[in-house]
Design a protein around this motif. Structure first.
Motif, PDB file in Angstrom:
ATOM      1  N   LEU A 199     -36.017  33.939 -69.064  1.00 45.81           N
ATOM      2  CA  LEU A 199     -36.066  32.481 -69.238  1.00 45.81           C
ATOM      3  C   LEU A 199     -37.004  32.067 -70.369  1.00 45.81           C
ATOM      4  O   LEU A 199     -36.905  30.956 -70.889  1.00 45.81           O
ATOM      5  N   GLN A 200     -37.907  32.976 -70.770  1.00 46.54           N
ATOM      6  CA  GLN A 200     -38.814  32.696 -71.886  1.00 46.54           C
ATOM      7  C   GLN A 200     -38.250  33.196 -73.219  1.00 46.54           C
ATOM      8  O   GLN A 200     -38.859  33.002 -74.267  1.00 46.54           O
ATOM      9  N   SER A 201     -37.064  33.840 -73.173  1.00 48.00           N
ATOM     10  CA  SER A 201     -36.465  34.395 -74.390  1.00 48.00           C
ATOM     11  C   SER A 201     -35.854  33.281 -75.238  1.00 48.00           C
ATOM     12  O   SER A 201     -35.551  32.192 -74.746  1.00 48.00           O
ATOM     13  N   GLN A 202     -35.654  33.561 -76.508  1.00 50.93           N
ATOM     14  CA  GLN A 202     -35.063  32.573 -77.419  1.00 50.93           C
ATOM     15  C   GLN A 202     -33.670  32.184 -76.956  1.00 50.93           C
ATOM     16  O   GLN A 202     -33.276  31.009 -77.040  1.00 50.93           O
ATOM     17  N   GLU A 203     -32.915  33.153 -76.447  1.00 54.00           N
ATOM     18  CA  GLU A 203     -31.550  32.894 -75.977  1.00 54.00           C
ATOM     19  C   GLU A 203     -31.541  31.816 -74.882  1.00 54.00           C
ATOM     20  O   GLU A 203     -30.750  30.874 -74.929  1.00 54.00           O
ATOM     21  N   ALA A 204     -32.450  31.963 -73.907  1.00 51.07           N
ATOM     22  CA  ALA A 204     -32.519  30.984 -72.813  1.00 51.07           C
ATOM     23  C   ALA A 204     -33.101  29.660 -73.286  1.00 51.07           C
ATOM     24  O   ALA A 204     -32.596  28.583 -72.945  1.00 51.07           O
ATOM     25  N   LEU A 205     -34.152  29.719 -74.100  1.00 50.02           N
ATOM     26  CA  LEU A 205     -34.799  28.488 -74.575  1.00 50.02           C
ATOM     27  C   LEU A 205     -33.829  27.650 -75.410  1.00 50.02           C
ATOM     28  O   LEU A 205     -33.862  26.417 -75.361  1.00 50.02           O
ATOM     29  N   ASP A 206     -32.952  28.316 -76.157  1.00 44.13           N
ATOM     30  CA  ASP A 206     -31.955  27.584 -76.949  1.00 44.13           C
ATOM     31  C   ASP A 206     -31.034  26.757 -76.051  1.00 44.13           C
ATOM     32  O   ASP A 206     -30.621  25.643 -76.422  1.00 44.13           O
ATOM     33  N   VAL A 207     -30.716  27.284 -74.875  1.00 45.63           N
ATOM     34  CA  VAL A 207     -29.871  26.543 -73.920  1.00 45.63           C
ATOM     35  C   VAL A 207     -30.628  25.319 -73.411  1.00 45.63           C
ATOM     36  O   VAL A 207     -30.085  24.207 -73.375  1.00 45.63           O
ATOM     37  N   PHE A 208     -31.885  25.514 -73.037  1.00 45.24           N
ATOM     38  CA  PHE A 208     -32.689  24.381 -72.556  1.00 45.24           C
ATOM     39  C   PHE A 208     -32.786  23.284 -73.625  1.00 45.24           C
ATOM     40  O   PHE A 208     -32.645  22.098 -73.329  1.00 45.24           O
ATOM     41  N   VAL A 209     -33.015  23.689 -74.865  1.00 47.75           N
ATOM     42  CA  VAL A 209     -33.138  22.728 -75.967  1.00 47.75           C
ATOM     43  C   VAL A 209     -31.820  21.974 -76.160  1.00 47.75           C
ATOM     44  O   VAL A 209     -31.804  20.764 -76.420  1.00 47.75           O
ATOM     45  N   LYS A 210     -30.709  22.690 -76.006  1.00 48.66           N
ATOM     46  CA  LYS A 210     -29.391  22.057 -76.144  1.00 48.66           C
ATOM     47  C   LYS A 210     -29.227  20.914 -75.147  1.00 48.66           C
ATOM     48  O   LYS A 210     -28.580  19.904 -75.433  1.00 48.66           O
ATOM     49  N   TYR A 211     -29.836  21.065 -73.965  1.00 49.50           N
ATOM     50  CA  TYR A 211     -29.738  20.030 -72.931  1.00 49.50           C
ATOM     51  C   TYR A 211     -30.859  18.987 -73.031  1.00 49.50           C
ATOM     52  O   TYR A 211     -31.007  18.157 -72.136  1.00 49.50           O
ATOM     53  N   GLY A 212     -31.632  19.035 -74.111  1.00 50.60           N
ATOM     54  CA  GLY A 212     -32.611  17.985 -74.359  1.00 50.60           C
ATOM     55  C   GLY A 212     -34.053  18.302 -74.016  1.00 50.60           C
ATOM     56  O   GLY A 212     -34.929  17.464 -74.211  1.00 50.60           O
ATOM     57  N   PHE A 213     -34.300  19.497 -73.488  1.00 52.07           N
ATOM     58  CA  PHE A 213     -35.685  19.884 -73.182  1.00 52.07           C
ATOM     59  C   PHE A 213     -36.410  20.257 -74.478  1.00 52.07           C
ATOM     60  O   PHE A 213     -35.784  20.561 -75.491  1.00 52.07           O
ATOM     61  N   SER A 214     -37.721  20.244 -74.414  1.00 53.07           N
ATOM     62  CA  SER A 214     -38.537  20.701 -75.546  1.00 53.07           C
ATOM     63  C   SER A 214     -39.291  21.945 -75.122  1.00 53.07           C
ATOM     64  O   SER A 214     -39.557  22.155 -73.944  1.00 53.07           O
ATOM     65  N   VAL A 215     -39.638  22.759 -76.106  1.00 55.38           N
ATOM     66  CA  VAL A 215     -40.440  23.949 -75.849  1.00 55.38           C
ATOM     67  C   VAL A 215     -41.875  23.611 -76.229  1.00 55.38           C
ATOM     68  O   VAL A 215     -42.124  23.150 -77.357  1.00 55.38           O
ATOM     69  N   PRO A 216     -42.827  23.767 -75.301  1.00 53.88           N
ATOM     70  CA  PRO A 216     -44.223  23.422 -75.606  1.00 53.88           C
ATOM     71  C   PRO A 216     -44.725  24.157 -76.844  1.00 53.88           C
ATOM     72  O   PRO A 216     -44.320  25.291 -77.107  1.00 53.88           O
ATOM     73  N   GLU A 217     -45.622  23.513 -77.561  1.00 49.79           N
ATOM     74  CA  GLU A 217     -46.185  24.094 -78.802  1.00 49.79           C
ATOM     75  C   GLU A 217     -46.776  25.475 -78.577  1.00 49.79           C
ATOM     76  O   GLU A 217     -46.676  26.343 -79.416  1.00 49.79           O
ATOM     77  N   SER A 218     -47.371  25.660 -77.394  1.00 48.82           N
ATOM     78  CA  SER A 218     -48.092  26.911 -77.116  1.00 48.82           C
ATOM     79  C   SER A 218     -47.159  28.086 -76.915  1.00 48.82           C
ATOM     80  O   SER A 218     -47.560  29.223 -76.894  1.00 48.82           O
ATOM     81  N   LYS A 219     -45.845  27.812 -76.737  1.00 51.40           N
ATOM     82  CA  LYS A 219     -44.923  28.917 -76.467  1.00 51.40           C
ATOM     83  C   LYS A 219     -44.572  29.651 -77.742  1.00 51.40           C
ATOM     84  O   LYS A 219     -44.449  29.060 -78.788  1.00 51.40           O
TER      85      LYS A 219
END
Length: 250
Positions: A230-250
């Motif tokens: 869930l912390q991988s780029q592949e998963a984070l890209d899905v979250f971003v697609k749905y409008g979530f943001s990735v915290p700066e610290s990640k």
């Protein structure tokens, strides 16, 4: 002979031992996690993901009461912290995964002029949907913002409380509420509502989505693998697609 027996045993075990992981997750994550589930299960045939979606406060209490869960993905830092404090989640097995924004939505065909929380006091907004603040983080953020605007008490007679943020969305979609407080990500899932305005982020606590592995898991290896995925780029890209943001610290 021994080698043959081992091979047969491995095959039998593989057939019988599909691991089911139970993930208790905030209702606002439903769409993103459903997409991630398809991808993950295709790549990990021995894993079956089972999601328990709901309000973060309710999910926290379920875990405290011993309900089965391998991972917890909360829409508020305080709900996960409570489980860390009770030693139900290890400090070193939790991380802030995502962030979000609070918005006010109205039905897509609404002609009401609304640009700020102050407009909610207008007579045309007779029903305002808000998640129950005690158990729904989005409701708590809304209460915090309205309290800072000195409007919480005056809007009580208009408030329609909902069990989670998806129910708030449903109330606005069906016209049972004239406006509602939801996450930006929820608003983007529906063509029956439109975002009236983004709530001033300075008026409420930063919206964080932490994830942690529940100590009581019987599948720590598999839980840790999904936690890492869930912390991988592949998963984070899905979250971003749905409008979530990735915290700066990640």
């Amino acid at each position: 002979m021994a080698g043959c027996g081992k091979a047969n045993g491995d095959e039998n075990n593989a057939a019988q031992s599909q691991v089911k992981l139970t993930i208790s997750a905030a209702a606002s994550l439903t769409d993103a996690l459903t997409e991630i589930q398809k991808t993950y299960e295709e790549e990990h045939s021995a894993i079956k993901l089972q999601f328990n979606f709901g309000a973060s406060g309710a999910l926290q209490r379920q875990i405290e009461q011993g309900a089965p869960a391998d991972l917890f993905l909360s829409a508020a830092a305080k709900n996960l912290k409570a489980l860390v404090d009770k030693q139900l989640i290890d400090t070193d097995q939790q991380i802030n995964l995502l962030s979000n924004e609070l918005v006010v939505v109205v039905p897509s065909d609404s002609t009401s002029a609304i640009t700020s929380v102050a407009d909610l006091s207008k007579a045309e907004f007779s029903h305002i949907a808000i998640g129950i603040p005690e158990s729904v983080p989005a409701g708590n953020y809304a209460k915090e913002s309205l309290t800072n605007a000195n409007m919480w008490d005056s809007l009580q007679s208009k408030a329609v409380q909902a069990k989670d943020v998806r129910q708030v969305l449903q109330y606005v979609e069906t016209g049972n509420a004239d406006a509602g407080f939801v996450y930006k990500t929820d608003a983007l899932t529906s063509d029956k509502v439109k975002i009236a305005f983004t709530v001033d982020p300075a008026t409420y606590t930063s919206i964080q989505y932490p994830i942690g592995i529940v100590k009581a898991t019987k599948h720590s290896k598999e839980a840790e693998e999904f936690y890492t995925y869930l912390q991988s780029q592949e998963a984070l890209d899905v979250f971003v697609k749905y409008g979530f943001s990735v915290p700066e610290s990640k």
